[in-house]
Design an enzyme around this catalytic site. Structure first.
Site, PDB file in Angstrom:
ATOM      1  N   ALA A  26      12.346  35.900   4.029  1.00 36.48           N
ATOM      2  CA  ALA A  26      11.323  34.929   4.441  1.00 36.48           C
ATOM      3  C   ALA A  26      11.404  33.612   3.671  1.00 36.48           C
ATOM      4  O   ALA A  26      10.972  32.575   4.181  1.00 36.48           O
ATOM      5  CB  ALA A  26       9.944  35.557   4.272  1.00 36.48           C
ATOM      6  N   ARG A  38       4.254  36.472   0.304  1.00 37.74           N
ATOM      7  CA  ARG A  38       3.700  36.430  -1.050  1.00 37.74           C
ATOM      8  C   ARG A  38       3.009  35.123  -1.417  1.00 37.74           C
ATOM      9  O   ARG A  38       2.310  35.072  -2.433  1.00 37.74           O
ATOM     10  CB  ARG A  38       4.814  36.733  -2.073  1.00 37.74           C
ATOM     11  CG  ARG A  38       5.008  38.238  -2.214  1.00 37.74           C
ATOM     12  CD  ARG A  38       6.434  38.635  -2.507  1.00 37.74           C
ATOM     13  NE  ARG A  38       6.963  39.433  -1.393  1.00 37.74           N
ATOM     14  CZ  ARG A  38       6.833  40.741  -1.281  1.00 37.74           C
ATOM     15  NH1 ARG A  38       6.264  41.424  -2.229  1.00 37.74           N
ATOM     16  NH2 ARG A  38       7.280  41.373  -0.230  1.00 37.74           N
ATOM     17  N   HIS A 123      14.408  43.702  11.211  1.00 35.38           N
ATOM     18  CA  HIS A 123      12.975  43.942  11.447  1.00 35.38           C
ATOM     19  C   HIS A 123      12.520  43.448  12.809  1.00 35.38           C
ATOM     20  O   HIS A 123      11.341  43.190  13.029  1.00 35.38           O
ATOM     21  CB  HIS A 123      12.144  43.300  10.322  1.00 35.38           C
ATOM     22  CG  HIS A 123      12.404  43.946   8.992  1.00 35.38           C
ATOM     23  ND1 HIS A 123      12.057  43.379   7.786  1.00 35.38           N
ATOM     24  CD2 HIS A 123      12.984  45.131   8.680  1.00 35.38           C
ATOM     25  CE1 HIS A 123      12.414  44.188   6.794  1.00 35.38           C
ATOM     26  NE2 HIS A 123      12.985  45.252   7.311  1.00 35.38           N
ATOM     27  N   SER A 197      12.806  38.617  -1.739  1.00 33.44           N
ATOM     28  CA  SER A 197      12.333  39.234  -2.985  1.00 33.44           C
ATOM     29  C   SER A 197      13.090  40.533  -3.275  1.00 33.44           C
ATOM     30  O   SER A 197      13.005  41.066  -4.374  1.00 33.44           O
ATOM     31  CB  SER A 197      10.835  39.530  -2.870  1.00 33.44           C
ATOM     32  OG  SER A 197      10.609  40.416  -1.787  1.00 33.44           O
TER      33      SER A 197
HETATM   34  P1  NAD Z   1       9.353  38.062   0.653  1.00 29.81           P
HETATM   35  O1  NAD Z   1       8.156  37.305   1.072  1.00 29.81           O
HETATM   36  O2  NAD Z   1       9.195  39.390   0.016  1.00 29.81           O
HETATM   37  O3  NAD Z   1      10.237  37.194  -0.378  1.00 29.81           O
HETATM   38  C1  NAD Z   1      10.589  35.879  -0.175  1.00 29.81           C
HETATM   39  C2  NAD Z   1      11.273  35.408  -1.447  1.00 29.81           C
HETATM   40  O4  NAD Z   1      11.771  34.099  -1.231  1.00 29.81           O
HETATM   41  C3  NAD Z   1      10.317  35.337  -2.654  1.00 29.81           C
HETATM   42  O5  NAD Z   1      10.954  35.914  -3.781  1.00 29.81           O
HETATM   43  C4  NAD Z   1      10.106  33.839  -2.833  1.00 29.81           C
HETATM   44  O6  NAD Z   1       9.850  33.487  -4.175  1.00 29.81           O
HETATM   45  C5  NAD Z   1      11.458  33.315  -2.356  1.00 29.81           C
HETATM   46  N1  NAD Z   1      11.425  31.936  -1.905  1.00 29.81           N
HETATM   47  C6  NAD Z   1      10.430  31.276  -1.268  1.00 29.81           C
HETATM   48  N2  NAD Z   1      10.810  30.014  -0.990  1.00 29.81           N
HETATM   49  C7  NAD Z   1      12.080  29.882  -1.453  1.00 29.81           C
HETATM   50  C8  NAD Z   1      13.010  28.829  -1.451  1.00 29.81           C
HETATM   51  N3  NAD Z   1      12.727  27.627  -0.909  1.00 29.81           N
HETATM   52  N4  NAD Z   1      14.226  29.031  -2.013  1.00 29.81           N
HETATM   53  C9  NAD Z   1      14.529  30.218  -2.571  1.00 29.81           C
HETATM   54  N5  NAD Z   1      13.680  31.277  -2.593  1.00 29.81           N
HETATM   55  C10 NAD Z   1      12.481  31.096  -2.036  1.00 29.81           C
HETATM   56  O7  NAD Z   1      10.271  38.105   1.933  1.00 29.81           O
HETATM   57  P2  NAD Z   1      11.356  39.165   2.343  1.00 29.81           P
HETATM   58  O8  NAD Z   1      12.198  39.499   1.180  1.00 29.81           O
HETATM   59  O9  NAD Z   1      11.964  38.614   3.564  1.00 29.81           O
HETATM   60  O10 NAD Z   1      10.554  40.485   2.753  1.00 29.81           O
HETATM   61  C11 NAD Z   1       9.266  40.532   3.267  1.00 29.81           C
HETATM   62  C12 NAD Z   1       9.098  40.925   4.731  1.00 29.81           C
HETATM   63  O11 NAD Z   1       8.440  39.844   5.324  1.00 29.81           O
HETATM   64  C13 NAD Z   1      10.295  41.146   5.578  1.00 29.81           C
HETATM   65  O12 NAD Z   1      10.192  42.412   6.107  1.00 29.81           O
HETATM   66  C14 NAD Z   1      10.198  40.122   6.736  1.00 29.81           C
HETATM   67  O13 NAD Z   1      10.394  40.805   7.954  1.00 29.81           O
HETATM   68  C15 NAD Z   1       8.792  39.661   6.692  1.00 29.81           C
HETATM   69  N6  NAD Z   1       8.500  38.238   6.945  1.00 29.81           N
HETATM   70  C16 NAD Z   1       9.270  37.482   7.775  1.00 29.81           C
HETATM   71  C17 NAD Z   1       8.974  36.139   7.961  1.00 29.81           C
HETATM   72  C18 NAD Z   1       9.824  35.314   8.890  1.00 29.81           C
HETATM   73  O14 NAD Z   1      10.349  35.828   9.875  1.00 29.81           O
HETATM   74  N7  NAD Z   1      10.021  34.024   8.594  1.00 29.81           N
HETATM   75  C19 NAD Z   1       7.908  35.556   7.283  1.00 29.81           C
HETATM   76  C20 NAD Z   1       7.134  36.371   6.449  1.00 29.81           C
HETATM   77  C21 NAD Z   1       7.437  37.706   6.282  1.00 29.81           C
END
Ligand code: NAD
Length: 251
Positions: A26, A38, A123, A197
């Protein structure tokens, strides 16, 4: 033991790689206006995704889940691919990157031009719906129109419950995508995790699988992850800025 590196180290490792698999989370879509789970101000906290068990419990819950889903869709309807999406599409057309394993459901890798067959959506995808009984894939627009007119939870022609084509908490992982992700993890000599993350399993098992199979593991994230100690290189910073030099596909 991970080496802490920056943009130069990342470019060097990408340049030397024979076959790269990318793994995205994400964090790469935050610059597109879509928050991760988060962030403090995350709209996901206002409209949390519903676990499968609750969704199946009855029509009232299904209606609530659709209301939350459409509210999120409206907030992020205009999202465009960010620099990581574009850079990965560029590396793909340059023949460096073979597959993108993504946890994201936003469809932005496709919008960036990465070929569909090379994007593994672990997902699911929030731009479609699925019948939980017969498995038919359905367009969202008519489902939304009917839902907003009738106030009833959508049903398939077969009578089955219709759900967004994403994998909810408590739902079985998609077997085809899991197999493709495994193959991509075992085929690469460089595995790069970006904006994740790395705490959500089984997805976070793929970087480990690649590493155990002998690939180099690079983690690009703006905060520490539990897999940093196993990585060959960790690059701490904004993934968009770090990957921007690869948008042209040049390495
Ligand atoms: P997560 O929210 O757990 O982690 C995101 C990570 O990215 C965090 O560690 C954060 O600090 C880091 N981050 C944020 N901005 C950043 C940047 N500009 N550069 C570098 N790092 C950055 O997300 P995840 O690991 O994808 O897992 C969470 C779940 O959330 C997944 O199952 C996903 O399906 C779902 N999700 C998806 C979306 C989407 O489709 N865009 C959005 C939210 C959640």
């Amino acid at each position: 033991m991970a080496a802490d590196g920056g943009a130069e180290a990342l470019a060097l490792w990408i340049g030397r790689a024979r076959e790269i698999t990318a793994f995205t989370g994400a964090g790469i879509s935050r610059e597109c206006g879509i928050p991760d789970f988060r962030s403090k101000d995350s709209a996901w906290k206002r409209y949390p995704p519903m676990p499968l068990g609750d969704f199946l419990a009855g029509e009232e819950n299904q209606c609530e889940a659709w209301l939350r889903k459409f509210a999120m869709d409206d907030l992020y309807a205009g999202a465009k691919p960010g620099r990581v999406h574009l850079a990965l599409a560029g590396l793909m057309s340059a023949g460096k990157l073979n597959s993108i394993i993504t946890q994201n459901i936003d469809g932005l890798h496709t919008d960036a031009g990465a070929p569909l067959g090379k994007i593994i959506e672990l997902h699911g995808n929030g731009r479609a719906a699925l019948c939980l009984t017969c498995g038919v894939r359905l367009e969202l627009r008519p489902i939304r129109e009917r839902f907003e007119t009738t106030g009833r939870a959508p049903r398939c022609l077969c009578g089955g419950i219709v759900k967004s084509a994403t994998i909810s908490f408590g739902q079985k992982m998609p077997p085809v995508e899991m197999r493709q992700a495994r193959d991509a993890s075992l085929a690469c000599d460089l595995f790069i995790a970006l904006g994740s993350s790395l705490v959500v399993y089984p997805a976070a098992g793929f970087p480990l699988m690649a590493r155990e199979n002998g690939a180099r593991l690079v983690i690009v994230n703006n905060e520490a992850t539990p897999l940093d100690a196993l990585a060959d290189l960790t690059v701490r910073g904004d993934a968009g800025a770090l990957m921007a030099p690869f948008i042209s596909g040049a390495v």
